[in-house]
Design a protein around this motif. Structure first.
Motif, PDB file in Angstrom:
ATOM      1  N   ALA A 105       0.836  -1.206   0.000  1.00  0.00           N
ATOM      2  CA  ALA A 105       0.000   0.000   0.000  1.00  0.00           C
ATOM      3  C   ALA A 105       0.870   1.255   0.000  1.00  0.00           C
ATOM      4  O   ALA A 105       0.578   2.227  -0.715  1.00  0.00           O
ATOM      5  CB  ALA A 105      -0.932  -0.010   1.212  1.00  0.00           C
ATOM      6  N   TYR A 106       1.944   1.243   0.777  1.00  0.00           N
ATOM      7  CA  TYR A 106       2.887   2.365   0.808  1.00  0.00           C
ATOM      8  C   TYR A 106       3.461   2.606  -0.585  1.00  0.00           C
ATOM      9  O   TYR A 106       3.485   3.744  -1.069  1.00  0.00           O
ATOM     10  CB  TYR A 106       3.987   2.070   1.835  1.00  0.00           C
ATOM     11  N   LEU A 107       3.903   1.558  -1.246  1.00  0.00           N
ATOM     12  CA  LEU A 107       4.503   1.710  -2.568  1.00  0.00           C
ATOM     13  C   LEU A 107       3.472   2.126  -3.619  1.00  0.00           C
ATOM     14  O   LEU A 107       3.775   2.958  -4.482  1.00  0.00           O
ATOM     15  CB  LEU A 107       5.216   0.422  -2.980  1.00  0.00           C
ATOM     16  N   ARG A 108       2.263   1.576  -3.547  1.00  0.00           N
ATOM     17  CA  ARG A 108       1.214   1.987  -4.498  1.00  0.00           C
ATOM     18  C   ARG A 108       0.908   3.476  -4.359  1.00  0.00           C
ATOM     19  O   ARG A 108       0.785   4.190  -5.358  1.00  0.00           O
ATOM     20  CB  ARG A 108      -0.055   1.163  -4.293  1.00  0.00           C
ATOM     21  N   GLU A 109       0.787   3.927  -3.130  1.00  0.00           N
ATOM     22  CA  GLU A 109       0.480   5.344  -2.926  1.00  0.00           C
ATOM     23  C   GLU A 109       1.642   6.229  -3.376  1.00  0.00           C
ATOM     24  O   GLU A 109       1.430   7.284  -3.988  1.00  0.00           O
ATOM     25  CB  GLU A 109       0.137   5.613  -1.462  1.00  0.00           C
ATOM     26  N   ARG A 110       2.856   5.801  -3.113  1.00  0.00           N
ATOM     27  CA  ARG A 110       4.032   6.562  -3.570  1.00  0.00           C
ATOM     28  C   ARG A 110       4.041   6.625  -5.096  1.00  0.00           C
ATOM     29  O   ARG A 110       4.331   7.666  -5.687  1.00  0.00           O
ATOM     30  CB  ARG A 110       5.311   5.909  -3.026  1.00  0.00           C
ATOM     31  N   ASP A 111       3.719   5.517  -5.735  1.00  0.00           N
ATOM     32  CA  ASP A 111       3.657   5.473  -7.195  1.00  0.00           C
ATOM     33  C   ASP A 111       2.574   6.413  -7.723  1.00  0.00           C
ATOM     34  O   ASP A 111       2.798   7.138  -8.689  1.00  0.00           O
ATOM     35  CB  ASP A 111       3.398   4.036  -7.663  1.00  0.00           C
ATOM     36  N   GLU A 112       1.419   6.412  -7.088  1.00  0.00           N
ATOM     37  CA  GLU A 112       0.342   7.310  -7.525  1.00  0.00           C
ATOM     38  C   GLU A 112       0.777   8.768  -7.422  1.00  0.00           C
ATOM     39  O   GLU A 112       0.500   9.571  -8.323  1.00  0.00           O
ATOM     40  CB  GLU A 112      -0.918   7.076  -6.684  1.00  0.00           C
ATOM     41  N   ARG A 113       1.464   9.129  -6.336  1.00  0.00           N
ATOM     42  CA  ARG A 113       1.962  10.510  -6.181  1.00  0.00           C
ATOM     43  C   ARG A 113       2.981  10.844  -7.267  1.00  0.00           C
ATOM     44  O   ARG A 113       2.940  11.927  -7.851  1.00  0.00           O
ATOM     45  CB  ARG A 113       2.588  10.711  -4.792  1.00  0.00           C
ATOM     46  N   TRP A 114       3.891   9.899  -7.551  1.00  0.00           N
ATOM     47  CA  TRP A 114       4.904  10.131  -8.577  1.00  0.00           C
ATOM     48  C   TRP A 114       4.263  10.294  -9.945  1.00  0.00           C
ATOM     49  O   TRP A 114       4.585  11.217 -10.688  1.00  0.00           O
ATOM     50  CB  TRP A 114       5.924   8.992  -8.576  1.00  0.00           C
ATOM     51  N   ARG A 115       3.352   9.412 -10.289  1.00  0.00           N
ATOM     52  CA  ARG A 115       2.693   9.496 -11.593  1.00  0.00           C
ATOM     53  C   ARG A 115       1.953  10.822 -11.751  1.00  0.00           C
ATOM     54  O   ARG A 115       2.040  11.468 -12.797  1.00  0.00           O
ATOM     55  CB  ARG A 115       1.707   8.338 -11.787  1.00  0.00           C
ATOM     56  N   SER A 116       1.232  11.210 -10.729  1.00  0.00           N
ATOM     57  CA  SER A 116       0.489  12.475 -10.786  1.00  0.00           C
ATOM     58  C   SER A 116       1.440  13.652 -10.927  1.00  0.00           C
ATOM     59  O   SER A 116       1.199  14.566 -11.727  1.00  0.00           O
ATOM     60  CB  SER A 116      -0.374  12.658  -9.532  1.00  0.00           C
ATOM     61  N   TRP A 117       2.500  13.643 -10.143  1.00  0.00           N
ATOM     62  CA  TRP A 117       3.491  14.713 -10.198  1.00  0.00           C
ATOM     63  C   TRP A 117       4.116  14.784 -11.584  1.00  0.00           C
ATOM     64  O   TRP A 117       4.168  15.841 -12.197  1.00  0.00           O
ATOM     65  CB  TRP A 117       4.566  14.483  -9.127  1.00  0.00           C
ATOM     66  N   LEU A 118       4.604  13.647 -12.070  1.00  0.00           N
ATOM     67  CA  LEU A 118       5.310  13.623 -13.348  1.00  0.00           C
ATOM     68  C   LEU A 118       4.407  14.055 -14.494  1.00  0.00           C
ATOM     69  O   LEU A 118       4.779  14.917 -15.287  1.00  0.00           O
ATOM     70  CB  LEU A 118       5.877  12.221 -13.616  1.00  0.00           C
TER      71      LEU A 118
ATOM     72  N   ALA B 252       1.671  15.805 -14.467  1.00  0.00           N
ATOM     73  CA  ALA B 252       1.283  17.220 -14.362  1.00  0.00           C
ATOM     74  C   ALA B 252       2.419  18.124 -14.832  1.00  0.00           C
ATOM     75  O   ALA B 252       2.179  19.109 -15.541  1.00  0.00           O
ATOM     76  CB  ALA B 252       0.890  17.569 -12.925  1.00  0.00           C
ATOM     77  N   GLN B 253       3.646  17.786 -14.454  1.00  0.00           N
ATOM     78  CA  GLN B 253       4.792  18.588 -14.879  1.00  0.00           C
ATOM     79  C   GLN B 253       4.990  18.509 -16.393  1.00  0.00           C
ATOM     80  O   GLN B 253       5.244  19.520 -17.049  1.00  0.00           O
ATOM     81  CB  GLN B 253       6.070  18.123 -14.158  1.00  0.00           C
ATOM     82  N   VAL B 254       4.853  17.326 -16.936  1.00  0.00           N
ATOM     83  CA  VAL B 254       5.028  17.138 -18.383  1.00  0.00           C
ATOM     84  C   VAL B 254       3.900  17.819 -19.150  1.00  0.00           C
ATOM     85  O   VAL B 254       4.131  18.482 -20.163  1.00  0.00           O
ATOM     86  CB  VAL B 254       5.130  15.641 -18.726  1.00  0.00           C
ATOM     87  N   ASP B 255       2.672  17.688 -18.664  1.00  0.00           N
ATOM     88  CA  ASP B 255       1.532  18.316 -19.337  1.00  0.00           C
ATOM     89  C   ASP B 255       1.667  19.837 -19.382  1.00  0.00           C
ATOM     90  O   ASP B 255       1.144  20.473 -20.306  1.00  0.00           O
ATOM     91  CB  ASP B 255       0.216  17.940 -18.645  1.00  0.00           C
TER      92      ASP B 255
ATOM     93  N   ILE C  94       9.573  15.530 -23.332  1.00  0.00           N
ATOM     94  CA  ILE C  94      10.470  14.447 -22.915  1.00  0.00           C
ATOM     95  C   ILE C  94      11.481  14.959 -21.896  1.00  0.00           C
ATOM     96  O   ILE C  94      11.676  14.348 -20.834  1.00  0.00           O
ATOM     97  CB  ILE C  94      11.165  13.800 -24.127  1.00  0.00           C
ATOM     98  N   LEU C  95      12.111  16.080 -22.196  1.00  0.00           N
ATOM     99  CA  LEU C  95      13.081  16.632 -21.241  1.00  0.00           C
ATOM    100  C   LEU C  95      12.407  17.106 -19.961  1.00  0.00           C
ATOM    101  O   LEU C  95      13.038  17.120 -18.891  1.00  0.00           O
ATOM    102  CB  LEU C  95      13.880  17.755 -21.885  1.00  0.00           C
ATOM    103  N   ALA C  96      11.139  17.453 -20.042  1.00  0.00           N
ATOM    104  CA  ALA C  96      10.402  17.854 -18.834  1.00  0.00           C
ATOM    105  C   ALA C  96      10.334  16.718 -17.820  1.00  0.00           C
ATOM    106  O   ALA C  96      10.209  16.972 -16.620  1.00  0.00           O
ATOM    107  CB  ALA C  96       8.999  18.339 -19.197  1.00  0.00           C
ATOM    108  N   THR C  97      10.440  15.464 -18.290  1.00  0.00           N
ATOM    109  CA  THR C  97      10.450  14.349 -17.335  1.00  0.00           C
ATOM    110  C   THR C  97      11.681  14.436 -16.438  1.00  0.00           C
ATOM    111  O   THR C  97      11.614  14.058 -15.266  1.00  0.00           O
ATOM    112  CB  THR C  97      10.393  12.974 -18.036  1.00  0.00           C
ATOM    113  N   PHE C  98      12.783  14.913 -16.986  1.00  0.00           N
ATOM    114  CA  PHE C  98      14.003  15.059 -16.182  1.00  0.00           C
ATOM    115  C   PHE C  98      13.909  16.259 -15.250  1.00  0.00           C
ATOM    116  O   PHE C  98      14.390  16.204 -14.114  1.00  0.00           O
ATOM    117  CB  PHE C  98      15.236  15.136 -17.098  1.00  0.00           C
ATOM    118  N   ASP C  99      13.282  17.332 -15.715  1.00  0.00           N
ATOM    119  CA  ASP C  99      13.074  18.493 -14.849  1.00  0.00           C
ATOM    120  C   ASP C  99      12.163  18.118 -13.684  1.00  0.00           C
ATOM    121  O   ASP C  99      12.414  18.505 -12.530  1.00  0.00           O
ATOM    122  CB  ASP C  99      12.467  19.652 -15.649  1.00  0.00           C
TER     123      ASP C  99
END
Length: 187
Positions: free
Chosen positions: A56-69, A71-74, A82-87
């Protein structure tokens, strides 16, 4: 993830802080329960086992990462996605990952391929590769899968080296290497 009771939320938040900060194997359910202000009985009633809590800890961490990434890329211009993924990774590392990738750390502590958290870890890495491939396809890469593999290696290498403090700024180095890969690909 389904809605959590307030006690379950405290347990999951405590587990996340302790697992990431001290290591999964170094943290027992007694400490998590104490940190969350609940009994062990409550912890087990809400999650069933330490293994399920780790997942559950890892799933929630993954959900936060996916949302963050995403949103930043969008928010980035199409030619910079593509380079925004590194930023985004650089910003995430500063705010969420001072000890390196939580998934790589968990994988190192959970060598049993049958541990339920290993599937969560694998899913997170497969998702990232798929997302990078999607971005490469959108950019018009002729070998999108191969380029996505290269970008994934750069992302993962940066997170590992950041956690080890092996380079002053591994994400910046990876971003420069990604830019060179994109230029080779004609993007």
């Amino acid at each position: 993830m389904e809605a959590l009771t307030p006690a379950a939320r405290r347990v999951l938040d405590s587990a996340a802080e302790l697992f990431y900060g001290h290591g999964i194997n170094a943290v027992g359910v007694d400490l998590i329960a104490k940190h969350a202000g609940v009994t062990k009985k409550t912890l087990y009633e809400r999650f069933g086992s330490k293994e399920a809590l780790i997942s559950a800890y890892l799933r929630e961490r993954d959900e936060r990462w996916r949302s963050w990434l995403t949103a930043q890329v969008d928010a980035a211009p199409p030619q910079d996605r593509i380079l925004a993924t590194f930023d985004a990774l650089a910003a995430w590392m500063r705010r969420e990952n001072p000890r390196g990738c939580g998934f790589v750390n968990a994988a190192a502590e959970l060598p049993d391929a049958d541990h339920p958290a290993r599937a969560v870890i694998a899913d997170q890495k497969h998702w990232l590769r798929g997302y990078l491939r999607e971005l490469c396809e959108e950019a018009g890469a002729s070998e999108a899968g191969e380029l996505a593999d290269e970008l994934l290696l750069l992302h993962e290498g940066a997170t590992v080296l950041n956690g080890l403090s092996a380079l002053a700024d591994p994400v910046a180095v990876s971003r420069r290497m990604a830019l060179a890969a994109l230029e080779r690909a004609g993007l």
